[in-house]
Design an enzyme around this catalytic site. Structure first.
Site, PDB file in Angstrom:
ATOM      1  N   ASP A   1      -6.053 -39.757  62.608  1.00 46.70           N
ATOM      2  CA  ASP A   1      -4.928 -40.532  62.739  1.00 46.70           C
ATOM      3  C   ASP A   1      -4.246 -40.698  61.202  1.00 46.70           C
ATOM      4  OD1 ASP A   1      -3.495 -42.976  64.013  1.00 46.70           O
ATOM      5  OD2 ASP A   1      -4.227 -43.825  62.202  1.00 46.70           O
TER       6      ASP A   1
ATOM      7  N   GLU B   1     -19.548 -25.900  61.796  1.00 45.40           N
ATOM      8  CA  GLU B   1     -20.832 -25.749  62.200  1.00 45.40           C
ATOM      9  C   GLU B   1     -21.146 -26.051  63.695  1.00 45.40           C
ATOM     10  OE1 GLU B   1     -23.366 -28.121  59.987  1.00 45.40           O
ATOM     11  OE2 GLU B   1     -22.257 -28.138  58.092  1.00 45.40           O
TER      12      GLU B   1
END
Length: 539
Positions: free
Chosen positions: A212, A254
């Site tokens: 956001d 990851e």
């Protein structure tokens, strides 16, 4: 409702390049416990609907612990689901059950600020001036003889002054509401906390994170006064942001996760920086969302969007509406079909029949463009913007404007599922948290499922074709010759999209078959105004 297809397997790792992502505003999607507010139980019960619709992922606006002053974007604890929505265990079940249906989950992170009920901010208020706790935020002494003037002249994102004075005389910064204090991203603890939050949710199986206000978190260290037209802006698009998002990208990589940023920037080159290969994967395309229903303007916006993304190899995103803007059917039925927060006003005349025709045409245009698409809940039902009685308005944008801005509640009204049920099937008992218009029975899912000409039927057919036919999704597009007021472009494998924005019918180019149209052709087989068609030509 038709039977849900067997659980599909997920697509390749670059699924996000051409995905259709459905935005769920949890408070208004479906109410599972009957208290009048949507919740995770309601979403879980409606997952088969989303699977049949044919979306690839669901983006949830904040479902975390929050006082809900700003629709959940005032987060008090990212590791706790707000009790109004459910529990962390329910969230984990929802993520897993959606995955079983081939639907990925994207969550919302709000790095610019937290709630004033967050433990950090409560500790900062208690600790007083000069304390380490206050260094996590932007506390400053005021100006003037007695410190009675705010520390600088920055404008608020929500109208008014973005500073609030506390009893000990200091002021704190909040670019949004006073209940949303801005974090100090110059402090390493803020970095560590958000990196831990990302890991927390990736480890629970989310596929991505929507960021956001992604261009706002970093501030100029001196917090200088704002002067219109100065560059760089003191709190938008600071260069330090790119180091933040590079560290985040390493974490996402990851887990195989992806990011989409809410980045409102007029400068194409600076916008593209956020999409470099080691930063965000995608960013929202607000220029397209705000573009008027005009062939020349739309073509220019599409060209500009693709040009912005090309240097960094990122896919474009396309969206017609979200939880902050006027719904498409209403906007396209007005004299001004663009969108601007500053132009929102009460009593704007709207032709819903015209807006609906245009929204249907825009759906096929959007889904045929290269890249990914975001679909806001209720758009597939053709919901119009609702008019909220003044005594039921909840959006802080309305109140901070002194009542001149209608606010965003009109696009957040709970969805209608069953035309004959209480609250149109949104919930079983309590009155919805925002009132549903009396005419909304016509938009209910159960009625549209029985109507092959409904907006819902159009979206289901379009999404199925987009997934199963070659030529859609990410990849090249080529503009084709077309009359004034008409957009025509080719994708790969003989796919052509024609959109007639003119007030007269247009001849379709030679084609093998009509794949799908947003409305019927005329008696001469021409495409009427405000209508789109997908064609298959000999490739």
């Amino acid at each position: 409702m038709a039977a849900v297809p067997s659980s599909p397997s997920f697509r390749a790792d670059d699924w996000w390049r051409d995905a259709v992502i459905y935005q769920v505003y949890p408070r208004s999607f479906a109410d599972g416990d009957g208290d009048g507010a949507g919740d995770l139980a309601g979403v879980r019960a409606r997952l088969p609907y989303l699977a049949e619709l044919g979306v690839d992922a669901v983006w949830f606006t904040p479902w975390y612990l929050s006082p809900l002053v700003d629709g959940g974007y005032d987060v008090a604890d990212y590791r706790t689901i707000d009790p109004a929505f459910g529990t962390i265990e329910e969230a984990e079940k929802l993520i897993s059950e959606a995955a079983d249906l081939g639907i990925r989950t994207i969550v919302d992170i709000v790095p610019n600020h937290v709630s004033d009920q967050h433990t950090w901010f409560r500790a900062a208020l208690a600790a007083g001036p000069g304390s380490p706790e206050r260094e996590l935020f932007h506390f400053r002494p005021g100006r003037g003889e007695h410190g009675e003037i705010p520390p600088n002249t920055w404008p608020s994102q929500f109208s008014g002054i973005p500073w609030t004075r506390v009893p000990d005389g200091e002021w704190y910064l909040h670019l949004f509401t006073p209940e949303q204090p801005d974090l100090n991203w110059a402090h390493p603890a803020v970095h560590r906390e958000h990196e831990d939050i990302l890991r927390f949710w990736f480890e629970r199986g989310v596929a991505g994170v929507r960021i956001d206000s992604a261009a706002l978190p970093a501030k100029h260290p001196d917090l200088p006064d704002f002067v219109e037209g100065t560059d760089p802006h003191p709190y938008i698009d600071q260069d330090e942001l790119h180091d933040i998002y590079r560290s985040w990208r390493a974490i996402a990589d990851e887990y195989g996760g992806v990011f989409v940023g809410e980045v409102w920037l007029p400068d194409a080159e600076r916008f593209a920086r956020y999409l470099r290969p080691d930063e965000l994967h995608t960013a929202f395309n607000f220029n397209f969302l705000a573009c008027p229903w005009d062939a020349d303007r739309l073509r220019r916006t599409i060209d500009d969007t693709l040009a912005e993304h090309a240097p960094v190899g990122a896919p474009a995103t396309w969206v017609l509406c979200n939880h902050d803007v006027t719904r498409t059917v209403t906007r396209y039925g007005r004299a001004d079909t663009g969108f601007d927060f500053a132009a929102k006003a009460y009593g704007t005349p709207t032709d819903l029949a015209l807006g609906t025709r245009r929204a249907r045409a825009a759906a096929l245009l959007t889904l045929a463009l290269p890249g990914s698409v975001y679909l806001y809940q209720g758009e597939e039902l053709g919901l119009p913007e609702a008019e909220i009685p003044l005594d039921r308005v909840q959006d802080p944008m309305h109140f901070r404007s002194g009542g001149t801005d209608p606010g965003r509640d009109g696009c957040r009204v709970p969805l209608p599922w069953d035309a004959s049920a209480p609250a149109y099937g949104f919930g079983s008992r309590g009155e919805p948290w925002l009132p549903q218009p009396a005419a909304w029975a016509r938009y209910a899912v159960d009625r549209q499922e029985d109507d092959q000409d409904s907006m819902l039927a159009l979206y289901r057919r379009a999404l199925l074709l987009r997934r199963t036919l070659p030529g859609f999704g990410d990849g090249p597009m080529t503009w084709l010759p077309s009359p004034d007021g008409v957009l025509a472009f080719a994708r790969t494998d003989g796919l052509v999209c024609v959109v007639n924005l003119a007030d007269r019918p247009t001849d379709l180019p030679p084609h093998e078959r009509l794949v799908l149209a947003s409305g019927p052709l005329d008696e001469q087989g021409r495409l009427p105004g405000d209508t789109s068609a997908w064609l298959r030509i000999q490739s």
